[in-house]
Design an enzyme around this catalytic site. Sequence first.
Site, PDB file in Angstrom:
ATOM      1  CB  SER A   1      -4.176   2.328  -8.257  1.00 28.32           C
ATOM      2  OG  SER A   1      -3.565   3.447  -8.081  1.00 28.32           O
TER       3      SER A   1
ATOM      4  CD  GLU B   1      -7.986  -2.390  -9.888  1.00 28.88           C
ATOM      5  OE1 GLU B   1      -7.497  -3.332  -9.681  1.00 28.88           O
ATOM      6  OE2 GLU B   1      -7.525  -1.011  -9.869  1.00 28.88           O
TER       7      GLU B   1
ATOM      8  CB  CYS C   1      -4.064  -6.624  -9.449  1.00 30.15           C
ATOM      9  SG  CYS C   1      -2.770  -8.266  -9.240  1.00 30.15           S
TER      10      CYS C   1
ATOM     11  CD  GLU D   1       0.449   4.230   3.004  1.00 26.97           C
ATOM     12  OE1 GLU D   1      -0.222   4.952   2.225  1.00 26.97           O
ATOM     13  OE2 GLU D   1       1.470   3.398   2.400  1.00 26.97           O
TER      14      GLU D   1
END
Length: 485
Positions: free
Chosen positions: A232, A385, A287, A182
Site C-alpha cells: 500500500s 484505493e 494494483c 504472512e
Amino acid sequence: MIAGESAVQNVGFYVNGAWETPDSAAQPITNPATGAVVARLAYAAAADVDRAVRAAHQAFQQWRAVPVVDRVQPLYRFKALLEKHAAELAATLTRENGKTADDARAEVRRAIQMVEVACGMPSLMMGDSLNDVAAGLDCKTVREPIGVCAGITPFNFPAMVPMWMYPFAIACGNTFVLKPSEKVPLTPSRAIELLHDSGLPAGVLNLIHGGKEAVEALLHHPLVRGVSFVGSTPVARSIYAAAAAEGKRVQALGGAKNHLVVMPDADMPKTVEAIISSAFGAAGERCLAGSVLVAVGDAAEPLLALLTTRTRSLTVGDGSQPGVEMGPLVTGDHAKRVAGYIEKGVAEGATPLCDGREFQNLRGFFLGPTIFDHVTPQMTIAREEIFGPVLSVIRVPSLEDAIALVNRSPFGNATSIFTASGKAAREYSSRIEAGMVGINVGVAAPMAFFPFAGWKNSFFGDLHAHGKDAVAFYTEQKVIMTRWF
C-alpha cells in the site's frame, strides 16, 4: 506441499540452504474460499532476521565472484522446475489466495517469464567502453553487485512479485532475503524449494516470514544494502523514508486508483470484456485493477447496459472449481473492509447497479462484483484505493475532462483508454500522468523485459521493478579509466 484441504502444513524459514521449524507461536493460514485452516506460520523475530541477513552476507563474499555465466545456470534449472511444477504452484496459489485457477496459472506464467529474463544477465549486465577518450586513455563502465538485498512482497501475487526481485538480484551477483506476505506463505515457500533443488549455493537466497517486527529488522539491518517493496502507499512511503534515510537503495511500489476511459467510438462488446477482466479479475485485488470507469459523452448508456448484464452473469465461487470467474477476497477482515466501502458508496449517494454484498452469505470470504453509477470525484469510492471488486463510474462530457480527472489523482500507476481513434489515443497517452498506459487494453501490465513503471504516490524511488531498471537497481556502476605507459 499440502496434499488436500485436511492437511495442515507448518511453514518454516529457509536460511543458509536449510529449512528450519521456528519455535515461535504459529498463526493460521486459511483457504479464502472455505475458511478452512490449510497451514500454520511462525513469525520471525529480529534475531531470526539477523541470522538470515548474516548468512546472506557471508554467501555474498563468494557469490559476487562467481562468473555471471555460471550464476545464471541455477536459474536455468529453476525455470525448468517451475515449468514442471507450474500446475502445482497454481493450485497452491488458489488455495491460499483465492484467485481462480485461470488467474493463478497466468500469474505463474508471468513469474516464469521473470526468471527467463534474468537468465539473460550476461547480456543485461554489460557495460560500455570507448578507447582513446584522450590520447592513450581508454574508458569503460562495469556493473557490480551491491550486496545483501531484501524483498517484502504482498498477498495478491505470491508467485509473481517475489520473482520481480530475487532472480534479477541473484543473477546480478547479490544475495537475498525474502519476506513474503504472512497471508500467503505457501506459494513463495514452494518456489524456494524448487530453487534449492536447482543447486543454488547456500545463503544466496534466504526466506523468513513474519509481520512488522521482521520488516523493521530488515529495514534497519546495517548489512542490507537494497530494499524492494510492493504494498500500500502509506507503507511504501514509510519504507522508502526509513530505508533511504539509512543510505539504502529502495524501490517501494505503492497503491493505485486506476482509471479506465471509454470513448463513444469504442468497440463496446470487447471493451466490456476488458473492463470485467480489469475490475473484477483476481477479485479486484490487483494494483493494476481498473477501479474508476470514466464514460465520455454518449458512451455511458450503451456501455453500462452491456457491462451490468455481463457482470450479473459472472460466476462467483471457489476459484479451484471449473467455470468460476471470480473467487473470494483474501481474508475475512479484508472482505469486511471492502464491504464497508460499498456501504460508504451508498451512503454518499452513488447508484449501485450491481451490489456485491449479495454474495456475503457464501461460505468463505466472498463479495460479488459491484458497480456504482453517478459517482462524483469527491466520493470516497472514487478517491481511495479499495483493493476489491468495486467499480465506480464517473460520467464526463469530453476527453479533455477525462484527462483532467485522471491527472488530478494522487496515484499514477496505470490507466487505459478505449477508442477507435488514433488521435484520441495519442492525445491521451501523451498527456496522461501515469506510468503505464493501455490503449484498448484493460490491464496495462508490462512484460518482464519492460519496467513496472508507476508514478506519483504509486511509486517511491528512482528505478522500477524488473526489466532493465532491475539490473540498474541491483548493481552499482563503476567507471574505469586506463592508461598504459
